[in-house]
Design a protein around this motif. Structure first.
Motif, PDB file in Angstrom:
ATOM      1  N   ARG A 191      27.933 -52.917   1.725  1.00  0.00           N
ATOM      2  CA  ARG A 191      28.096 -52.012   2.510  1.00  0.00           C
ATOM      3  C   ARG A 191      29.501 -51.561   2.783  1.00  0.00           C
ATOM      4  O   ARG A 191      29.690 -49.980   3.256  1.00  0.00           O
ATOM      5  CB  ARG A 191      26.923 -51.704   3.601  1.00  0.00           C
ATOM      6  CG  ARG A 191      26.729 -50.146   4.292  1.00  0.00           C
ATOM      7  CD  ARG A 191      25.617 -50.246   5.064  1.00  0.00           C
ATOM      8  NE  ARG A 191      25.614 -49.026   5.876  1.00  0.00           N
ATOM      9  CZ  ARG A 191      26.246 -49.085   7.163  1.00  0.00           C
ATOM     10  NH1 ARG A 191      26.805 -49.631   7.586  1.00  0.00           N
ATOM     11  NH2 ARG A 191      26.348 -47.645   7.655  1.00  0.00           N
ATOM     12  N   THR A 192      30.283 -52.489   3.038  1.00  0.00           N
ATOM     13  CA  THR A 192      31.505 -52.268   3.639  1.00  0.00           C
ATOM     14  C   THR A 192      32.376 -51.310   2.629  1.00  0.00           C
ATOM     15  O   THR A 192      33.227 -50.148   3.169  1.00  0.00           O
ATOM     16  CB  THR A 192      32.569 -53.667   3.675  1.00  0.00           C
ATOM     17  OG1 THR A 192      31.881 -54.421   4.437  1.00  0.00           O
ATOM     18  CG2 THR A 192      33.824 -53.238   3.964  1.00  0.00           C
ATOM     19  N   LEU A 193      32.169 -51.285   1.324  1.00  0.00           N
ATOM     20  CA  LEU A 193      33.028 -50.464   0.311  1.00  0.00           C
ATOM     21  C   LEU A 193      32.482 -48.983   0.523  1.00  0.00           C
ATOM     22  O   LEU A 193      33.117 -48.106   0.688  1.00  0.00           O
ATOM     23  CB  LEU A 193      32.653 -50.924  -1.030  1.00  0.00           C
ATOM     24  CG  LEU A 193      33.333 -50.074  -2.120  1.00  0.00           C
ATOM     25  CD1 LEU A 193      34.523 -49.797  -1.923  1.00  0.00           C
ATOM     26  CD2 LEU A 193      32.939 -50.871  -3.522  1.00  0.00           C
ATOM     27  N   ASP A 194      31.070 -48.943   0.807  1.00  0.00           N
ATOM     28  CA  ASP A 194      30.554 -47.742   0.873  1.00  0.00           C
ATOM     29  C   ASP A 194      30.855 -46.953   2.158  1.00  0.00           C
ATOM     30  O   ASP A 194      31.189 -45.666   1.905  1.00  0.00           O
ATOM     31  CB  ASP A 194      28.750 -47.853   0.948  1.00  0.00           C
ATOM     32  CG  ASP A 194      28.307 -48.670  -0.241  1.00  0.00           C
ATOM     33  OD1 ASP A 194      28.741 -48.338  -1.364  1.00  0.00           O
ATOM     34  OD2 ASP A 194      27.287 -49.210  -0.091  1.00  0.00           O
ATOM     35  N   ILE A 195      31.143 -47.636   3.184  1.00  0.00           N
ATOM     36  CA  ILE A 195      31.700 -47.105   4.417  1.00  0.00           C
ATOM     37  C   ILE A 195      32.907 -46.431   4.073  1.00  0.00           C
ATOM     38  O   ILE A 195      33.401 -45.236   4.578  1.00  0.00           O
ATOM     39  CB  ILE A 195      31.633 -47.990   5.508  1.00  0.00           C
ATOM     40  CG1 ILE A 195      30.285 -48.298   6.041  1.00  0.00           C
ATOM     41  CG2 ILE A 195      32.487 -47.418   6.801  1.00  0.00           C
ATOM     42  CD1 ILE A 195      30.009 -49.495   6.924  1.00  0.00           C
ATOM     43  N   HIS A 196      33.950 -47.043   3.492  1.00  0.00           N
ATOM     44  CA  HIS A 196      35.224 -46.713   3.132  1.00  0.00           C
ATOM     45  C   HIS A 196      35.316 -45.783   2.298  1.00  0.00           C
ATOM     46  O   HIS A 196      36.166 -44.481   2.331  1.00  0.00           O
ATOM     47  CB  HIS A 196      36.088 -47.939   2.518  1.00  0.00           C
ATOM     48  CG  HIS A 196      36.708 -48.792   3.489  1.00  0.00           C
ATOM     49  ND1 HIS A 196      35.597 -49.820   4.387  1.00  0.00           N
ATOM     50  CD2 HIS A 196      37.558 -48.902   4.318  1.00  0.00           C
ATOM     51  CE1 HIS A 196      36.135 -50.538   4.889  1.00  0.00           C
ATOM     52  NE2 HIS A 196      37.614 -50.225   5.183  1.00  0.00           N
ATOM     53  N   ILE A 197      34.402 -45.464   1.178  1.00  0.00           N
ATOM     54  CA  ILE A 197      34.341 -44.417   0.187  1.00  0.00           C
ATOM     55  C   ILE A 197      34.018 -43.200   0.974  1.00  0.00           C
ATOM     56  O   ILE A 197      34.663 -42.225   0.794  1.00  0.00           O
ATOM     57  CB  ILE A 197      33.232 -44.761  -0.736  1.00  0.00           C
ATOM     58  CG1 ILE A 197      33.810 -45.950  -1.624  1.00  0.00           C
ATOM     59  CG2 ILE A 197      32.988 -43.462  -1.642  1.00  0.00           C
ATOM     60  CD1 ILE A 197      35.082 -45.349  -2.591  1.00  0.00           C
ATOM     61  N   LYS A 198      33.051 -43.438   1.919  1.00  0.00           N
ATOM     62  CA  LYS A 198      32.336 -41.947   2.568  1.00  0.00           C
ATOM     63  C   LYS A 198      33.556 -41.791   3.513  1.00  0.00           C
ATOM     64  O   LYS A 198      33.847 -40.505   3.506  1.00  0.00           O
ATOM     65  CB  LYS A 198      31.244 -42.656   3.612  1.00  0.00           C
ATOM     66  CG  LYS A 198      30.768 -41.478   4.295  1.00  0.00           C
ATOM     67  CD  LYS A 198      29.451 -42.008   5.353  1.00  0.00           C
ATOM     68  CE  LYS A 198      28.906 -40.700   6.159  1.00  0.00           C
ATOM     69  NZ  LYS A 198      27.864 -41.398   6.970  1.00  0.00           N
ATOM     70  N   GLN A 199      34.396 -42.543   3.982  1.00  0.00           N
ATOM     71  CA  GLN A 199      35.627 -42.101   4.979  1.00  0.00           C
ATOM     72  C   GLN A 199      36.500 -41.533   4.338  1.00  0.00           C
ATOM     73  O   GLN A 199      37.215 -40.241   4.462  1.00  0.00           O
ATOM     74  CB  GLN A 199      36.052 -43.368   5.772  1.00  0.00           C
ATOM     75  CG  GLN A 199      35.156 -43.648   6.589  1.00  0.00           C
ATOM     76  CD  GLN A 199      35.519 -45.194   7.208  1.00  0.00           C
ATOM     77  OE1 GLN A 199      36.638 -45.954   6.662  1.00  0.00           O
ATOM     78  NE2 GLN A 199      35.101 -45.458   8.394  1.00  0.00           N
ATOM     79  N   LEU A 200      36.708 -41.720   2.831  1.00  0.00           N
ATOM     80  CA  LEU A 200      37.701 -41.275   1.954  1.00  0.00           C
ATOM     81  C   LEU A 200      37.416 -39.917   1.542  1.00  0.00           C
ATOM     82  O   LEU A 200      37.900 -38.924   1.451  1.00  0.00           O
ATOM     83  CB  LEU A 200      38.024 -42.233   0.865  1.00  0.00           C
ATOM     84  CG  LEU A 200      39.336 -43.124   0.806  1.00  0.00           C
ATOM     85  CD1 LEU A 200      39.259 -43.830  -0.378  1.00  0.00           C
ATOM     86  CD2 LEU A 200      40.540 -42.514   1.355  1.00  0.00           C
ATOM     87  N   ARG A 201      36.180 -39.980   1.349  1.00  0.00           N
ATOM     88  CA  ARG A 201      35.461 -38.562   0.765  1.00  0.00           C
ATOM     89  C   ARG A 201      35.581 -37.596   1.847  1.00  0.00           C
ATOM     90  O   ARG A 201      36.084 -36.206   1.497  1.00  0.00           O
ATOM     91  CB  ARG A 201      34.065 -38.654   0.436  1.00  0.00           C
ATOM     92  CG  ARG A 201      33.737 -39.236  -0.834  1.00  0.00           C
ATOM     93  CD  ARG A 201      32.269 -39.727  -1.056  1.00  0.00           C
ATOM     94  NE  ARG A 201      32.052 -40.094  -2.510  1.00  0.00           N
ATOM     95  CZ  ARG A 201      30.857 -40.743  -2.827  1.00  0.00           C
ATOM     96  NH1 ARG A 201      30.228 -41.075  -1.969  1.00  0.00           N
ATOM     97  NH2 ARG A 201      30.784 -41.076  -4.077  1.00  0.00           N
ATOM     98  N   SER A 202      35.353 -37.807   3.183  1.00  0.00           N
ATOM     99  CA  SER A 202      35.454 -37.045   4.169  1.00  0.00           C
ATOM    100  C   SER A 202      36.849 -36.555   4.287  1.00  0.00           C
ATOM    101  O   SER A 202      37.190 -35.315   4.699  1.00  0.00           O
ATOM    102  CB  SER A 202      35.023 -37.679   5.371  1.00  0.00           C
ATOM    103  OG  SER A 202      35.290 -36.747   6.700  1.00  0.00           O
TER     104      SER A 202
END
Length: 224
Positions: A191-202
């Protein structure tokens, strides 16, 4: 010139160990807390920071959050160190933006090897500019601009966006991303990767970028 390592550790015996262990290959300096570190680091920034979790007053997690929120330090790799062996502590540190995590006790050779590995991962690459659509990444300045506006990111977000931009429209498998950005020794939640992807998308959305990070279910991500 030797690379500069700053250590935030309040135990005097461990400070001496760090100094002795690093003196042959690096320049190092130890600090008891955030206040003493911040007053010095404002003038001369380090190449890498070693941060203990258990500190009097403000703990390492709080300090890590400050480092990653400050543009002067957000690009500097951080190795967290703690006597805590619980996986939760490791995952928390990595999710907050730490580049590596070591549990006490550890050997001198392991310490030096981890430092060198993290410095290599974050070394300035040969190509100074990456241009992908409305995103421009200046590696020499460690700066991201989207539609002419500067975008602030953590070091992991920066490296992740570099990887996606360099391989635009090509799917990047989750395993490859972990190896490239977190290293082969990464231990933690996927989930660490998913969190970073979410932040980048934002951040891409806020900057009104026409590019988006697309999820390829069961495989990974790609920038399109």
């Amino acid at each position: 010139m030797k690379q500069l390592i700053y250590v935030i550790e309040d135990d005097k015996a461990l400070q001496e160990l760090y100094t002795y262990s690093l003196e042959n290959e690096f320049e190092s300096r130890c600090f008891d807390n955030w206040s003493s570190f911040h007053s010095i680091a404002e003038g001369k920034q380090p190449d890498l920071i070693i941060l203990d979790v258990m500190l009097p007053g403000e703990d390492g997690f709080s300090i890590l959050s400050k480092l990653k929120a400050d543009t002067k330090f957000s690009h500097i790799p951080v190795i967290m160190v703690s006597a805590k062996g619980e996986e939760f502590s490791k995952v928390r540190g990595l999710n907050l933006g730490a580049d590596d995590y070591m549990s006490k006790p550890f050997g001198v050779l392991e310490l030096v090897a981890r430092i060198k590995a993290n410095l290599r991962k974050n070394a300035k690459p040969d190509a100074e500019l990456i241009v992908c659509g409305d995103i421009t990444i200046d590696r020499e300045k460690h700066q991201i601009t989207i539609n002419g506006s500067n975008i602030q990111t953590t070091l992991k977000e920066y490296n992740l966006l570099c990887l996606l931009c360099q391989n635009a429209e090509k799917v990047q498998a989750r395993e490859k991303i972990f190896n490239e950005i977190w290293g082969e020794s990464f231990i933690g939640e996927t989930r660490t990767l998913d969190i970073h992807i979410k932040q980048l998308r934002s951040k891409l959305k806020t900057a009104e970028s026409k590019l988006r990070i697309e999820t390829v279910r069961g495989v990974g991500y790609k920038l399109v």
